[in-house]
Motif scaffolding. Structure first.
Motif, short mmCIF file in Angstrom:
data_model
loop_
_atom_site.label_atom_id
_atom_site.label_comp_id
_atom_site.label_asym_id
_atom_site.label_seq_id
_atom_site.Cartn_x
_atom_site.Cartn_y
_atom_site.Cartn_z
N ASN A 36 -5.39 -1.14 -7.43
CA ASN A 36 -6.10 -0.75 -6.06
C ASN A 36 -6.22 -1.89 -5.13
O ASN A 36 -6.14 -2.89 -5.61
CB ASN A 36 -7.40 0.01 -6.43
N ILE A 37 -6.35 -1.36 -3.79
CA ILE A 37 -6.43 -2.41 -2.76
C ILE A 37 -7.65 -3.06 -2.97
O ILE A 37 -8.73 -2.42 -3.10
CB ILE A 37 -6.20 -1.83 -1.38
N ILE A 83 -3.05 -5.76 -2.18
CA ILE A 83 -2.45 -4.86 -2.46
C ILE A 83 -1.63 -4.61 -4.03
O ILE A 83 -0.83 -5.74 -4.20
CB ILE A 83 -1.76 -4.24 -1.13
N PHE A 109 6.14 -2.17 -2.82
CA PHE A 109 4.68 -1.89 -2.55
C PHE A 109 4.89 -0.57 -1.78
O PHE A 109 5.59 -0.28 -0.96
CB PHE A 109 3.94 -2.98 -1.90
N LYS A 110 3.71 -0.16 -1.85
CA LYS A 110 3.70 1.30 -0.91
C LYS A 110 3.36 0.98 0.45
O LYS A 110 2.38 0.17 0.92
CB LYS A 110 2.47 2.39 -1.51
N ASP A 122 -0.31 1.74 1.24
CA ASP A 122 -1.35 0.65 1.07
C ASP A 122 -1.16 -0.44 2.17
O ASP A 122 -2.29 -1.06 2.51
CB ASP A 122 -1.01 0.01 -0.29
N ASN A 133 -3.20 1.06 5.24
CA ASN A 133 -4.52 1.02 4.93
C ASN A 133 -5.23 -0.08 5.19
O ASN A 133 -6.26 -0.50 5.82
CB ASN A 133 -4.90 1.93 3.70
N PHE A 134 -4.48 -0.97 4.60
CA PHE A 134 -5.24 -2.39 4.68
C PHE A 134 -5.24 -2.85 5.97
O PHE A 134 -6.15 -3.82 6.39
CB PHE A 134 -4.22 -3.68 3.71
#
Length: 413
Positions: free
Chosen positions: A84-85, A92, A299-300, A303, A306-307
């Protein structure tokens, strides 16, 4: 004479005939009712207007809040070990994707060489004399010249030589292996009788001789294709380029659309090299084989976004908001370590920031205000650059008293 009496009766009143029935008229109304309806039309319209005012009236207010473009810089680590972040640690999660493929291809051998082989066979040597006969290794055995279908050239003699020393007892025989004097198909002769030139001029010449009962075989002299070291190098180069490209493309096809991978973080390598042929092999074609691997850490996209949003939110304060559509993210790899499953990214972020509008307080301040009062009220809001008010229906001149009938739209363009 009897007296005649006449009764005179007054004429009877004629019964008044009933008039014929008039035809029935649908929707026919007495004249006085139509006039009465005309009187009620304005009243109905007034009631409809009141109904619309209290039930359908609404206000739409478009607001252009204060905005500014801001940029931010930070570093972010993609790590395959986390799920998870981690906003506090700037982490991330990442996922390792890999593809392994085996490639095999046939290549032509471009080398040429002269292939020479001597015919071989077995001769039974007879000794009809009264004494034993010894024949040394390399003893010559000669068939009739007519057994050679092609003309012998210089250095091509009509001989076959024994490969070992033998002793033939008197009145007996022994089988001996022989090899042609020179290479070539000319020596692939049919079964024949052989004389021994080395015994010429001696009594034994007629007593000691040989016979073959099978054809001589294996004689060859021709140019053939050969696998060269250069052929092997060229095959490896061609197949290596193909393998690395196709394995890389196959890996890209496996990565879901919502993931991001970096070209610099995509590793390809050859795991195995194998050739079914070696240099010098007499082949027209040969097969070369490779096994390749492609690997990356991805990586997504969600993510990363959101970060970035959370990072900006911590830098702008609680009274500001981010225009989500304006967010721009630039990422550059600083460190790539696929063995450890880590990538450190340098992030450059840009977004449009606007002052937050408290819609509930704003609606409360507008309840029941006239159009002019509403415009004046909005013009004096410190976080509003411009506003536009629309009331509905067209005859409404005040903002409704109910908050749910007020719609506020933010325009960030």
């Amino acid at each position: 004479m009897a007296k005649k009496i006449l009764d005179i009766l007054p004429p009877k009143k004629l019964k008044k005939e009933k008039p014929e029935k008039e035809p029935f008229l649908l929707f026919k109304k007495p004249e006085f009712k139509i006039k009465k309806g005309l009187i009620f039309i304005p009243l109905v319209l007034i009631l409809i207007g009141i109904f619309c005012y209290f039930t359908l009236s609404r206000a739409e207010i478009e607001i252009w809040p204060e905005t500014e473009i801001k940029t931010f810089k930070t570093r972010l680590t993609v790590d395959k070990r986390i799920e998870n972040i981690n906003f506090l640690a700037n982490l991330i999660p990442g996922i390792i994707f890999e593809e392994e493929k085996t490639f095999s291809q046939e290549f032509p051998a471009r080398g040429k060489k002269l292939l020479e082989r001597k015919a071989e066979g077995v001769i039974r040597v007879f000794n009809d004399s009264q004494t034993n006969q010894t024949l040394v290794s390399q003893t010559r055995f000669q068939p009739p010249l007519e057994k050679f279908r092609l003309t012998l050239e210089k250095n091509e003699y009509p001989w076959f030589r024994s490969t070992e020393r033998i002793v033939i007892p008197a009145k007996s025989y022994k089988d001996v292996k022989v090899v042609a004097e020179a290479p070539g198909e000319k020596y692939n002769i049919e079964p024949s009788t052989f004389s021994i030139p080395g015994l010429a001029g001696t009594p034994q010449y007629t007593f000691v001789y040989g016979k073959s009962f099978e054809p001589m075989k294996g004689g060859l002299k021709k140019e053939v294709s050969e696998v060269t070291p250069e052929d092997l190098k060229e095959a490896e180069k061609i197949l290596r380029e193909k393998a690395l490209k196709e394995t890389k493309d196959a890996l890209k096809g496996k990565i879901p659309a919502d993931f991001i991978f970096l070209e610099d973080a995509l590793k390809t390598e050859i795991l195995e090299i194998f050739s079914l042929a070696r240099a010098g092999a007499e082949l027209e074609k040969f097969t070369f084989q490779l096994k390749a691997l492609a690997l990356t850490l991805a990586f997504k996209k969600g993510d990363l976004e959101n970060f970035s949003k959370e990072f900006i939110a911590t830098k702008i304060g609680a009274d500001k908001k981010i225009d989500q559509k304006s967010l721009k993210i630039e990422y550059l790899p600083e460190i790539i370590n696929l063995e450890a499953g880590k990538i450190i990214l340098s992030l450059n972020l840009e977004a449009k920031i606007y002052s937050d509008i408290d819609e509930i307080s704003l609606k409360r301040g507008l309840l029941g205000k006239s159009l002019a009062e509403t415009q004046f009220f909005l013009q004096n809001q410190p976080k509003v650059n411009r506003s536009e008010v629309k009331l509905w229906p067209f005859w409404v001149r005040k903002v409704p008293q109910e908050m749910e009938k007020i719609k506020i739209k933010l325009n960030l363009d």
